[in-house]
Design a protein around this motif. Structure first.
Motif, short mmCIF file in Angstrom:
data_model
loop_
_atom_site.label_atom_id
_atom_site.label_comp_id
_atom_site.label_asym_id
_atom_site.label_seq_id
_atom_site.Cartn_x
_atom_site.Cartn_y
_atom_site.Cartn_z
N UNK A 204 3.88 67.63 85.23
CA UNK A 204 5.13 66.90 85.39
C UNK A 204 4.84 65.44 85.07
N UNK A 205 5.45 64.93 84.00
CA UNK A 205 5.15 63.58 83.52
C UNK A 205 6.18 62.61 84.05
N UNK A 206 5.74 61.68 84.91
CA UNK A 206 6.63 60.75 85.59
C UNK A 206 6.28 59.35 85.13
N UNK A 207 6.97 58.88 84.09
CA UNK A 207 6.63 57.60 83.49
C UNK A 207 7.92 56.89 83.11
N UNK A 208 7.88 56.08 82.01
CA UNK A 208 9.11 55.43 81.56
C UNK A 208 10.09 56.48 81.04
N UNK A 209 9.58 57.68 80.76
CA UNK A 209 10.39 58.86 80.49
C UNK A 209 9.86 59.98 81.36
N UNK A 210 10.66 61.00 81.56
CA UNK A 210 10.25 62.14 82.38
C UNK A 210 10.20 63.38 81.50
N UNK A 211 9.11 64.09 81.57
CA UNK A 211 8.96 65.31 80.78
C UNK A 211 7.99 66.24 81.46
N UNK A 212 7.64 67.28 80.75
CA UNK A 212 6.70 68.25 81.31
C UNK A 212 6.01 69.00 80.20
N UNK A 213 4.94 69.67 80.57
CA UNK A 213 4.20 70.52 79.64
C UNK A 213 3.74 71.75 80.40
N UNK A 214 3.58 72.84 79.66
CA UNK A 214 3.27 74.13 80.27
C UNK A 214 2.04 74.73 79.59
N UNK A 215 1.07 75.13 80.40
CA UNK A 215 -0.10 75.86 79.91
C UNK A 215 -0.15 77.18 80.65
N UNK A 216 -0.10 78.27 79.91
CA UNK A 216 -0.16 79.62 80.48
C UNK A 216 -1.23 80.42 79.74
N UNK A 217 -2.01 81.18 80.51
CA UNK A 217 -3.11 81.96 79.93
C UNK A 217 -4.04 81.08 79.10
N UNK A 218 -4.21 79.83 79.53
CA UNK A 218 -5.11 78.92 78.86
C UNK A 218 -4.58 78.30 77.58
N UNK A 233 15.77 66.76 81.55
CA UNK A 233 17.19 67.07 81.38
C UNK A 233 17.78 67.80 82.58
N UNK A 234 16.94 68.18 83.54
CA UNK A 234 17.40 68.92 84.71
C UNK A 234 18.37 68.09 85.54
N UNK A 235 19.41 68.73 86.08
CA UNK A 235 20.39 68.05 86.93
C UNK A 235 19.83 67.87 88.34
N UNK A 236 19.77 66.63 88.78
CA UNK A 236 19.33 66.31 90.15
C UNK A 236 20.39 65.43 90.78
#
Length: 338
Positions: A204-218, A233-236
């Protein structure tokens, strides 16, 4: 079942030896035999091949009281190739150039410019001190299509065009790869940070922008159009997650409110992916440290049956740059070592 040909066996042994030299540094022939289980003649042959190919060189001897071929140290030729990682922000860019072993050769920074391709090329030349680079990996904000390298909806970076990778490649005569900056940070986290040794995790990237990345099965997962992990883009509470934790948008945001909103974003990731680990990265994630991570973990545990650890990023320095350099090294080594 296919039987390995002698040429295939040699290629496998050569790559194994090169990877060991990168991991451990210079080794003697007996040490290579110990690590690989290969015979004395096989190791002698592969060292001769790799030296002839300009990939390995002798580096003195191991121990002062041992002389002869068995005491000679061998290491990867660091200057055989160079790579560059570029962290592109709306406010400017930073470049790191490394040799084939991953050692940093130099860095450079630039402010925003309408001639972005020219600025990147100039910064890479400065950081490399004029050395040619084989591969350049650009990390940039935005949803980047994994097949076309185009950005959906733009990214607000001054001077950005879809032809940027090609223009930089032409200017530097190098292979250029474009990747989402948070994906690159996740690669660094997976290899050198809080997610090291984990097959599944989300960043979960919490910076001047908010984003995320996903690693599954390496493996890093980008999604069919590059949008995997775009949690900003999630509604909070009636606004986007990105705006909900932005001090410019919510100047009176308390620590408790920030923790609650980060927990809501984390819960959404867990509910869909069940990654087992969520790493809080970016400026807010790092500054929040263990305290923020522990509080978010407790809030998430009260809502989710899936057992999930929440940890702050432990990558030192610029995670985006480190991920870019690691990616460039992987691509370059695969090409040169083959």
């Amino acid at each position: 079942m296919k039987t390995a040909t002698p040429a295939m066996a040699r290629a496998i042994n050569d790559r194994l030896a090169l990877d060991l030299l990168l991991e451990h540094g210079a080794l003697t022939a007996p040490q290579l035999r110990e690590h690989t289980g290969l015979s004395r003649p096989t190791v002698a042959d592969l060292l001769e091949r790799l030296q002839a190919a300009g990939l390995v060189e002798a580096r003195g001897e191991y121990g002062e009281d041992r002389r002869g071929p068995n005491a000679r140290l061998y290491g990867v030729v660091a200057g055989r190739a160079h790579v560059a990682g570029v962290d592109i922000r709306r406010t400017g860019l930073t470049v790191t150039v490394a040799d084939l072993t991953g050692a940093t050769i130099g860095t450079a920074t630039r402010g925003p410019s309408p001639d972005l391709a020219g600025t990147i090329a100039a910064a890479v030349r400065e950081a490399s001190s004029g050395r040619a680079v084989n591969t350049v990996v650009l990390g940039a904000p935005g949803v980047i299509h994994p097949h076309t390298s185009t950005i959906a909806g733009g990214n607000g970076v001054p001077g950005w065009t879809d032809s940027l990778p090609a223009s930089v490649g032409a200017a530097l005569d190098a292979r250029v790869v474009l990747e989402n900056e948070v994906n690159l940070a996740a690669i660094a986290e997976h290899r050198e940070g809080a997610a090291k040794g984990r097959d599944d995790f989300a960043l979960l990237w919490l910076d001047d922008g908010v984003g995320g990345a996903v690693v599954l099965d390496g493996r890093l997962r980008r999604g069919s159009s590059g949008g995997a992990g775009e949690i900003g883009l999630l509604d909070i509470d009636g606004t986007t997650f990105c705006c909900a934790i932005d001090p410019a948008q919510v100047p009176d945001l308390t620590r408790e409110e920030l923790t609650s909103r980060v927990a809501s974003g984390t819960f959404a990731v867990i509910a869909v992916l069940d990654p087992g680990l969520v790493v809080l990265g970016g400026t807010k994630g790092k500054e929040g440290g263990d305290e923020l991570a522990d509080q978010v973990e407790k809030l998430v545990a009260s809502r989710s049956p899936a057992v999930t650890r929440v940890r702050p990023s432990t990558v030192r320095g610029n995670a985006i740059l480190q991920g870019a350099v690691l990616t460039a090294l992987d691509l370059t080594r695969d090409t040169i070592f083959s």
